[in-house]
Design an enzyme around this catalytic site. Structure first.
Site, PDB file in Angstrom:
ATOM      1  N   ASP A  12      58.795  32.082  20.242  1.00  0.00           N
ATOM      2  CA  ASP A  12      58.661  33.299  21.052  1.00  0.00           C
ATOM      3  C   ASP A  12      57.967  33.060  22.392  1.00  0.00           C
ATOM      4  O   ASP A  12      57.278  33.945  22.916  1.00  0.00           O
ATOM      5  CB  ASP A  12      57.894  34.389  20.267  1.00  0.00           C
ATOM      6  CG  ASP A  12      58.577  34.711  18.964  1.00  0.00           C
ATOM      7  OD1 ASP A  12      59.819  34.629  18.904  1.00  0.00           O
ATOM      8  OD2 ASP A  12      57.866  35.058  17.997  1.00  0.00           O
ATOM      9  N   LYS A  15      61.835  31.703  25.641  1.00  0.00           N
ATOM     10  CA  LYS A  15      62.955  30.777  25.885  1.00  0.00           C
ATOM     11  C   LYS A  15      64.206  31.513  26.355  1.00  0.00           C
ATOM     12  O   LYS A  15      64.890  31.073  27.277  1.00  0.00           O
ATOM     13  CB  LYS A  15      63.290  29.990  24.593  1.00  0.00           C
ATOM     14  CG  LYS A  15      62.142  29.156  24.074  1.00  0.00           C
ATOM     15  CD  LYS A  15      62.487  28.515  22.740  1.00  0.00           C
ATOM     16  CE  LYS A  15      62.585  29.501  21.598  1.00  0.00           C
ATOM     17  NZ  LYS A  15      61.330  30.126  21.181  1.00  0.00           N
ATOM     18  N   GLY A  16      64.484  32.657  25.693  1.00  0.00           N
ATOM     19  CA  GLY A  16      65.699  33.415  26.011  1.00  0.00           C
ATOM     20  C   GLY A  16      65.744  33.798  27.472  1.00  0.00           C
ATOM     21  O   GLY A  16      66.743  33.570  28.165  1.00  0.00           O
ATOM     22  N   ALA A  38      65.797  33.132  14.780  1.00  0.00           N
ATOM     23  CA  ALA A  38      65.451  33.229  16.202  1.00  0.00           C
ATOM     24  C   ALA A  38      65.698  34.643  16.718  1.00  0.00           C
ATOM     25  O   ALA A  38      66.586  35.341  16.238  1.00  0.00           O
ATOM     26  CB  ALA A  38      66.307  32.246  16.998  1.00  0.00           C
ATOM     27  N   GLY A  39      64.905  35.021  17.702  1.00  0.00           N
ATOM     28  CA  GLY A  39      65.133  36.285  18.398  1.00  0.00           C
ATOM     29  C   GLY A  39      64.810  36.040  19.855  1.00  0.00           C
ATOM     30  O   GLY A  39      63.647  35.858  20.210  1.00  0.00           O
ATOM     31  N   THR A  41      64.905  37.312  23.650  1.00  0.00           N
ATOM     32  CA  THR A  41      65.021  38.570  24.387  1.00  0.00           C
ATOM     33  C   THR A  41      65.437  38.341  25.827  1.00  0.00           C
ATOM     34  O   THR A  41      64.831  37.526  26.529  1.00  0.00           O
ATOM     35  CB  THR A  41      63.656  39.298  24.377  1.00  0.00           C
ATOM     36  OG1 THR A  41      63.146  39.261  23.045  1.00  0.00           O
ATOM     37  CG2 THR A  41      63.778  40.734  24.870  1.00  0.00           C
ATOM     38  N   GLY A 411      56.604  38.352  34.175  1.00  0.00           N
ATOM     39  CA  GLY A 411      57.161  39.612  33.675  1.00  0.00           C
ATOM     40  C   GLY A 411      58.433  39.313  32.913  1.00  0.00           C
ATOM     41  O   GLY A 411      58.990  38.214  33.031  1.00  0.00           O
TER      42      GLY A 411
HETATM   43  P1  GDP Z   1      61.929  33.579  22.626  1.00  0.00           P
HETATM   44  O1  GDP Z   1      62.151  33.687  21.165  1.00  0.00           O
HETATM   45  O2  GDP Z   1      61.212  32.335  23.015  1.00  0.00           O
HETATM   46  O3  GDP Z   1      63.174  33.792  23.444  1.00  0.00           O
HETATM   47  O4  GDP Z   1      60.928  34.773  23.008  1.00  0.00           O
HETATM   48  P2  GDP Z   1      61.005  36.295  22.464  1.00  0.00           P
HETATM   49  O5  GDP Z   1      62.125  36.983  23.122  1.00  0.00           O
HETATM   50  O6  GDP Z   1      60.938  36.325  20.985  1.00  0.00           O
HETATM   51  O7  GDP Z   1      59.606  36.824  22.946  1.00  0.00           O
HETATM   52  C1  GDP Z   1      59.203  36.804  24.286  1.00  0.00           C
HETATM   53  C2  GDP Z   1      58.863  38.237  24.728  1.00  0.00           C
HETATM   54  O8  GDP Z   1      58.152  38.203  25.928  1.00  0.00           O
HETATM   55  C3  GDP Z   1      60.094  39.082  25.002  1.00  0.00           C
HETATM   56  O9  GDP Z   1      59.805  40.410  24.688  1.00  0.00           O
HETATM   57  C4  GDP Z   1      60.297  38.912  26.511  1.00  0.00           C
HETATM   58  O10 GDP Z   1      60.964  40.012  27.101  1.00  0.00           O
HETATM   59  C5  GDP Z   1      58.868  38.849  26.977  1.00  0.00           C
HETATM   60  N1  GDP Z   1      58.615  38.036  28.178  1.00  0.00           N
HETATM   61  C6  GDP Z   1      59.197  36.856  28.535  1.00  0.00           C
HETATM   62  N2  GDP Z   1      58.597  36.379  29.650  1.00  0.00           N
HETATM   63  C7  GDP Z   1      57.626  37.252  29.976  1.00  0.00           C
HETATM   64  C8  GDP Z   1      56.642  37.295  31.012  1.00  0.00           C
HETATM   65  O11 GDP Z   1      56.522  36.400  31.851  1.00  0.00           O
HETATM   66  N3  GDP Z   1      55.805  38.371  31.018  1.00  0.00           N
HETATM   67  C9  GDP Z   1      55.869  39.375  30.107  1.00  0.00           C
HETATM   68  N4  GDP Z   1      55.005  40.379  30.203  1.00  0.00           N
HETATM   69  N5  GDP Z   1      56.792  39.364  29.118  1.00  0.00           N
HETATM   70  C10 GDP Z   1      57.633  38.320  29.052  1.00  0.00           C
HETATM   71  P1  IMO Z   2      62.361  32.089  18.185  1.00  0.00           P
HETATM   72  O1  IMO Z   2      63.582  31.255  18.447  1.00  0.00           O
HETATM   73  C1  IMO Z   2      58.685  32.680  15.937  1.00  0.00           C
HETATM   74  C2  IMO Z   2      58.653  31.332  11.771  1.00  0.00           C
HETATM   75  C3  IMO Z   2      58.569  32.393  10.701  1.00  0.00           C
HETATM   76  C4  IMO Z   2      57.850  31.625   9.603  1.00  0.00           C
HETATM   77  C5  IMO Z   2      58.437  30.221   9.748  1.00  0.00           C
HETATM   78  C6  IMO Z   2      59.591  29.923   8.808  1.00  0.00           C
HETATM   79  O2  IMO Z   2      62.552  33.541  18.427  1.00  0.00           O
HETATM   80  O3  IMO Z   2      61.181  31.518  18.907  1.00  0.00           O
HETATM   81  P2  IMO Z   2      62.113  30.706   8.628  1.00  0.00           P
HETATM   82  O4  IMO Z   2      62.725  32.065   8.664  1.00  0.00           O
HETATM   83  O5  IMO Z   2      62.581  29.772   9.674  1.00  0.00           O
HETATM   84  O6  IMO Z   2      62.181  30.100   7.255  1.00  0.00           O
HETATM   85  O7  IMO Z   2      60.550  30.962   8.878  1.00  0.00           O
HETATM   86  O8  IMO Z   2      58.884  30.120  11.085  1.00  0.00           O
HETATM   87  N1  IMO Z   2      59.773  31.516  12.737  1.00  0.00           N
HETATM   88  C7  IMO Z   2      59.600  31.924  13.993  1.00  0.00           C
HETATM   89  N2  IMO Z   2      58.501  32.336  14.648  1.00  0.00           N
HETATM   90  N3  IMO Z   2      59.859  32.620  16.587  1.00  0.00           N
HETATM   91  C8  IMO Z   2      60.956  32.183  15.952  1.00  0.00           C
HETATM   92  O9  IMO Z   2      62.126  31.953  16.591  1.00  0.00           O
HETATM   93  C9  IMO Z   2      60.878  31.862  14.581  1.00  0.00           C
HETATM   94  N4  IMO Z   2      61.776  31.447  13.651  1.00  0.00           N
HETATM   95  C10 IMO Z   2      61.069  31.222  12.531  1.00  0.00           C
HETATM   96  O10 IMO Z   2      57.831  33.506  11.131  1.00  0.00           O
HETATM   97  O11 IMO Z   2      56.482  31.557   9.884  1.00  0.00           O
HETATM   98 MG    MG Z   3      61.720  34.975  19.579  1.00  0.00          MG
END
Ligand code: GDP
Ligand code: IMO
Ligand code: MG
Length: 421
Positions: A12, A15-16, A38-39, A41, A411
Site C-alpha cells: 500500500d 504503487k498503483g 492487492a488493491g 488505487t 497527494g
Molecule cells: P498500492 O497498493 O501500493 O497501490 O497503494 P493503495 O492504493 O493500497 O494505498 C495507497 C493510498 O494512498 C491510496 O488511497 C492512494 O490514493 C493514496 N495516495 C497515494 N499517493 C498519495 C500521496 O502522495 N498522498 C496522499 N495523501 N495519498 C496518496
Molecule cells: P498491495 O498490492 C498490504 C498482507 C495481508 C496479510 C498478508 C498475507 O495493495 O500493496 P495474503 O492475502 O496475501 O495471504 O495476506 O499480506 N497483504 C497486503 N498488505 N497491501 C497488499 O497489497 C497486501 N496483500 C497482502 O494483509 O497480512
Molecule cells: Mg494496496
C-alpha cells in the site's frame, strides 16, 4: 527493456498511482505476482478506482496490459474489475492479455484460506482471505489449474478432482461452509475469462522486448511481505521483490533496467506480524486519519508508524533499487516533529540488520528526530517550493540508503508528483 515499480514496505505504498503516472512512458504494463490480495488505487477523471488484478496501465489508450504467469488469478474478481474498467469506455479485448500459465484461484482455495486462518487462532497471518496462500501451495505442490487449462475439454474433470482433494482438507479443518454460490459465480466468470486474450505470456513479452518495446513491471504487496525475505511467516505467498519479475513474466535478468522502489514518508502495515516502528498511540491514530489508512481491498484499518530505515535499506539491497519514489509526504504536513528509525536494538545491541525472526527478536527502534514542516504541501508543484525541513528529511534518507528519492508524491491525484532536482 524492463523497468520495475514495486513496494519497499509492507504494501500500500501507492504503487498503483505511481504506475498510472509513469505508464504513458511505456508500451506495456505487466503484473508479475500476487493476485486479488492487492488493491491499487488510481484516480481516473477524478473518480477513484481500485484495481486488484488488472495492471494499473489499463486507463492509458494504446498500452498493452499483461497478467503474467506469476500471478494467481480469481476469475470472479477479474470479471468485476473488467466491468468497472469497461464503464470508463476501455475496451479490454484490445489491451488486456493473460498468460496461459497463470494459476487459477478456485472457490475451494478461498475456503481453504479461511479455514487455515481460523485454525491459527491468535497466530493468524491476517490474510486478505482471497485464496492466495492455498493457490500458490497448489502451484508449488504441482496440483494447481492454470488459465490455459480452461480451454481444455477435460477442465471440469480436472476441477472436480482438485475440488475433492480440497474437500478432504476442508473436512480435516472441520470447515463446512456452503460454497455452491461461489462455484456458480466461478463458472460464470470462467466463461467470461475464456473470451479474453489468453496468450503464451513468455513469448508475448519477449516478442515485445525484441521489437524494442518498453515494459513496466508492476509489483504487488511490498518487499517486507516477500515469501523469502519478508517477516516470515507473516508474509504473502509470492516473491514480491525484483527477482520475481524474471520468473513471474519469463524475462531474462539482462533486460531489467531500473528498479523503482516506492515507500511512504512513514510506514504502514495491514494484517498481523512484526512492525518495529508502529505507533500504538494518538500519533499513529493521526497518521491513520490524515493518511486515510484503511485497506483498499479489505477496508481494515492499517497499522501506522514512523519510517523504518533499517527495513528500507534491506529492501533496497534485496531489490537493487535504483530510484525511490516517496509517497504521502503531504500526510506529515501537520506533524510538528517527525521521527525516523535508524537502528534496531536487539538483546541490548545496536544493529542495522533486519533480524532473522523479527517476531522473536523484537527489535526496539532507535529514532532520530526531525523538525516537521508545519505547512500544507499538497498544492506544491516544484521541488524548489517544498519546505526546507522536508528537503532535510529527504537528504537524510538518501544518505542513509545510498539511493536517491527521485520523486515526491504529495497527494493521491495523478499530477501530484514532484521531480526532485
Ligand atoms: P498500492 O497498493 O501500493 O497501490 O497503494 P493503495 O492504493 O493500497 O494505498 C495507497 C493510498 O494512498 C491510496 O488511497 C492512494 O490514493 C493514496 N495516495 C497515494 N499517493 C498519495 C500521496 O502522495 N498522498 C496522499 N495523501 N495519498 C496518496
Ligand atoms: P498491495 O498490492 C498490504 C498482507 C495481508 C496479510 C498478508 C498475507 O495493495 O500493496 P495474503 O492475502 O496475501 O495471504 O495476506 O499480506 N497483504 C497486503 N498488505 N497491501 C497488499 O497489497 C497486501 N496483500 C497482502 O494483509 O497480512
Ligand atoms: Mg494496496
Amino acid at each position: 527493456m524492463v523497468d520495475i515499480i514495486l513496494g519497499l514496505q509492507w504494501g500500500d505504498e501507492g504503487k498503483g498511482k505511481i504506475v498510472d503516472f509513469f505508464a504513458k512512458d511505456y508500451d506495456m504494463v505487466a503484473r508479475f505476482q500476487g493476485g486479488p490480495n492487492a488493491g491499487h488505487t488510481l484516480y481516473v477523471n477524478d473518480k477513484k478506482v481500485v484495481l486488484h488484478q488488472i495492471p494499473s496501465g489499463v486507463f492509458h489508450p494504446g498500452i498493452i496490459n499483461l497478467i503474467g504467469n506469476g500471478v494467481v488469478l480469481d476469475p470472479v474478481t477479474l470479471k468485476k474489475e473488467c466491468d468497472t474498467v469497461a464503464s470508463f469506455g476501455i475496451n479490454l479485448r484490445n489491451n488486456l492479455f493473460i498468460s496461459r500459465r497463470t494459476h487459477l484461484i478456485l472457490p475451494t482455495h478461498r475456503a481453504l484460506d479461511k479455514a487455515a486462518e481460523l485454525s491459527k487462532g491468535n497466530q493468524k497471518i491476517g490474510s486478505t482471505l482471497k485464496g492466495i496462500g492455498p493457490t500458490y501451495m497448489d502451484k508449488t505442490g504441482r496440483n494447481g489449474l492454470r488459465v490455459g487449462d480452461l480451454l481444455d475439454k477435460n477442465f471440469t474433470t480436472q476441477y472436480i478432482k482438485l475440488r475433492l482433494k480440497h474437500q478432504r482438507l476442508l473436512d480435516s479443518y472441520n470447515f463446512h461452509e456452503d460454497i455452491s454460490a461461489w462455484e456458480e459465480e466461478f463458472f460464470e466468470a470462467v466463461e467470461f475469462l475464456k473470451e479474453l486474450n489468453i496468450v503464451n505470456g513468455e513469448y508475448f513479452i519477449n516478442e515485445q522486448l525484441k521489437a524494442g518495446k518498453r515494459i513496466l513491471a508492476e509489483g504487488a504487496q511490498g518487499s517486507m511481505l516477500d515469501i523469502d525475505f519478508g517477516t516470515f511467516p507473516y508474509v504473502t505467498s509470492s516473491n514480491t521483490i525484483s527477482a520475481g519479475v524474471c520468473n513471474g513474466l519469463g524475462v531474462a535478468p539482462q533486460f531489467i533496467r531500473d528498479v523503482i522502489g516506492v515507500t511512504k514518508a512513514y510506514c504502514t502495515r495491514v494484517g498481523s506480524g512484526p512492525f518495529p516502528t508502529e505507533l500504538e498511540n494518538e500519533k499513529g491514530e493521526e497518521l491513520r486519519k490524515t493518511g486515510n489508512e484503511f485497506g483498499a481491498t479489505t477496508g481494515r484499518p492499517r497499522r501506522c508508524g514512523w519510517m523504518d530505515l533499517v527495513a528500507l535499506h534491506f529492501a533496497c539491497m534485496i531489490n537493487g533499487v535504483t530510484k525511490i519514489v516517496m509517497t504521502k509526504a503531504d500526510v506529515l504536513d501537520a506533524f510538528p516533529e517527525l521521527e525516523i528509525c535508524t537502528d534496531y536494538e536487539v538483546d541490548g545491541r545496536l544493529t542495522r540488520e533486519v533480524p532473522f525472526q523479527m517476531d522473536r527478536s523484537k527489535p526496539v527502534p532507535v529514532f532520530r528526530r526531525f523538525a516537521g514542516w508545519n505547512q500544507p504541501t499538497s498544492q506544491v508543484k516544484s521541488f524548489t517550493d517544498l519546505p526546507e525541513t522536508m528537503k532535510e528529511y529527504v537528504k537524510f534518507i538518501n544518505e542513509y540508503l545510498g539511493v536517491e528519492i527521485r520523486y515526491i508524491s504529495n497527494g493521491p491525484g495523478r499530477e501530484q508528483l514532484i521531480t526532485v532536482n
